[in-house]
Structure formats: C-alpha cells, structure tokens
Design an enzyme around this catalytic site. Structure first.
Site, PDB file in Angstrom:
ATOM      1  CG  LEU A  41     -15.255  31.073  32.841  1.00  0.00           C
ATOM      2  CD1 LEU A  41     -13.762  31.041  33.206  1.00  0.00           C
ATOM      3  CD2 LEU A  41     -15.604  32.126  31.721  1.00  0.00           C
ATOM      4  CG  ASP A  42     -16.655  27.880  26.488  1.00  0.00           C
ATOM      5  OD1 ASP A  42     -15.434  27.529  26.228  1.00  0.00           O
ATOM      6  OD2 ASP A  42     -17.309  28.932  25.903  1.00  0.00           O
ATOM      7  CD  GLU A  43     -13.888  20.252  27.082  1.00  0.00           C
ATOM      8  OE1 GLU A  43     -12.962  19.687  27.150  1.00  0.00           O
ATOM      9  OE2 GLU A  43     -15.107  20.214  26.620  1.00  0.00           O
TER      10      GLU A  43
END
Length: 198
Positions: A54-56
C-alpha cells in the site's frame, strides 16, 4: 491443530497499515528516520515481508508473512483485493461504469488499460477511524465513497483509475484481500493469524 500453511514454522500477520507508513522494513538508503516503516508497529520475526504494498498515503489491510510462496500466490493476480476510495466530488453512474469496464492509466511510462473490475458507489460513509492527516473539509465541495475490487495491482492503480474518470482519490483504504477482512481493526493494530489465503 496442525496447520498446512505453517508446516515450516512460518508466521503470518494482518495489520491495519496507518497513513504515512511505507509497506517495507528497510529504509532503502533514505535518510534515517525520514520515513515510518512497518517494523515500528510490532516486533516482527526476521524475514517478515509485506505481501504486496500500500503506498505511503494509503491505509488499511496489509498481510505480512515469512513465507515467500504465500506471498507469490497472493500477488499472482488470482486474489481479489477490495478498496474503499473517498473521491473528490459526487461520483456519477457514468464514471462508475467506466471504472468497471477499464480505463486508461499511465504505468511505467506507458499507457495501460485496466482490466474490467467491480465498482459500486457506497450509499453510506464507511466508519473508519479518523485519519492522522485531515481530509479536506466539506466546505470545498462534496465527496463520495466508491468500492473498487481488483485482481491486478499496478502502482497507485486505484488512485490513477479514479483520476482518469474525473474524481481524484482523497482517501484510500484497503478493506479485503481474498476472504480476509479489515473489519473493526484499529489503525496500527497487528494480529498474528494461523493462516492466510490458501
């Protein structure tokens, strides 16, 4: 009771990844302490890896394992992943139809058409914990929520898809991987599980 997924003593975890954390354990050469990493949430055993990412700025369900075979299976494109996206504006039926049919996004410097997927507008606002960084407030116009279920997982795909149909994502929460649900987990919570998806 013996567990087929755990014959070699592998460990599996589900976590609610908070906003602002990277889905990794090593800083990859970035300045020390400049980024928040998963290892700050729990004392994970050596060899633990995130299954997918999951991106930041994204939140929600993330599976971790010490078993590379399990990781490869879940990342193979055979397992559904469901996301709830809060988008800027009141999303239209036309935009939902486009999401279902597949839209053109940029990926690795090339144009890519997403595979057909499940997409529905949610009638009710999901009851997620408040995000650590505030979403813009309603004075800047309405927002709406959509459920998008994919089997593929290109980098920032859901965000790119909603932007492509004119409704940029403001908040993104993964709520399901296969039959594993985020349910009522709290932000940053880590649960060790006996098995992940077969």
């Amino acid at each position: 009771m013996p567990n087929s997924n755990n014959k070699e003593g592998h460990k599996h975890f589900m976590i609610y990844k908070p906003y602002g954390y990277l889905s990794q354990f090593i800083n990859n050469g970035q300045k020390q302490n400049s980024k928040k990493l998963l290892g700050e949430l729990f004392d994970f055993p050596n060899g633990t890896m995130a299954i997918g990412r999951l991106d930041e700025k994204s939140e929600g369900l993330l599976l971790l394992t010490t078993d590379g075979k399990t990781s490869n299976h879940i990342c193979s494109g055979a397992i559904e992943k469901e996301y709830y996206a809060q988008v800027d504006g009141s999303i239209t039926n036309e935009a939902i139809s486009k999401l279902r049919d597949g839209v053109e996004i940029g990926f690795d410097g090339k144009k890519y058409i997403t595979n057909p997927c499940k997409a529905i507008k949610l009638k009710d606002t999901p009851n997620f914990p408040e995000r650590s960084k505030k979403i813009r407030d309603e004075r800047h116009g309405p927002t709406s929520w959509v459920s998008i279920t994919l089997k593929e997982g290109k980098f920032r795909q859901v965000r790119k898809m909603t932007s492509a149909v004119g409704f940029p994502t403001l908040r993104l929460v993964r709520v399901r991987i296969g039959n594993i649900l985020l349910n009522n987990m709290q932000v940053g919570e880590v649960i060790e599980v006996k098995r992940v998806i077969q």
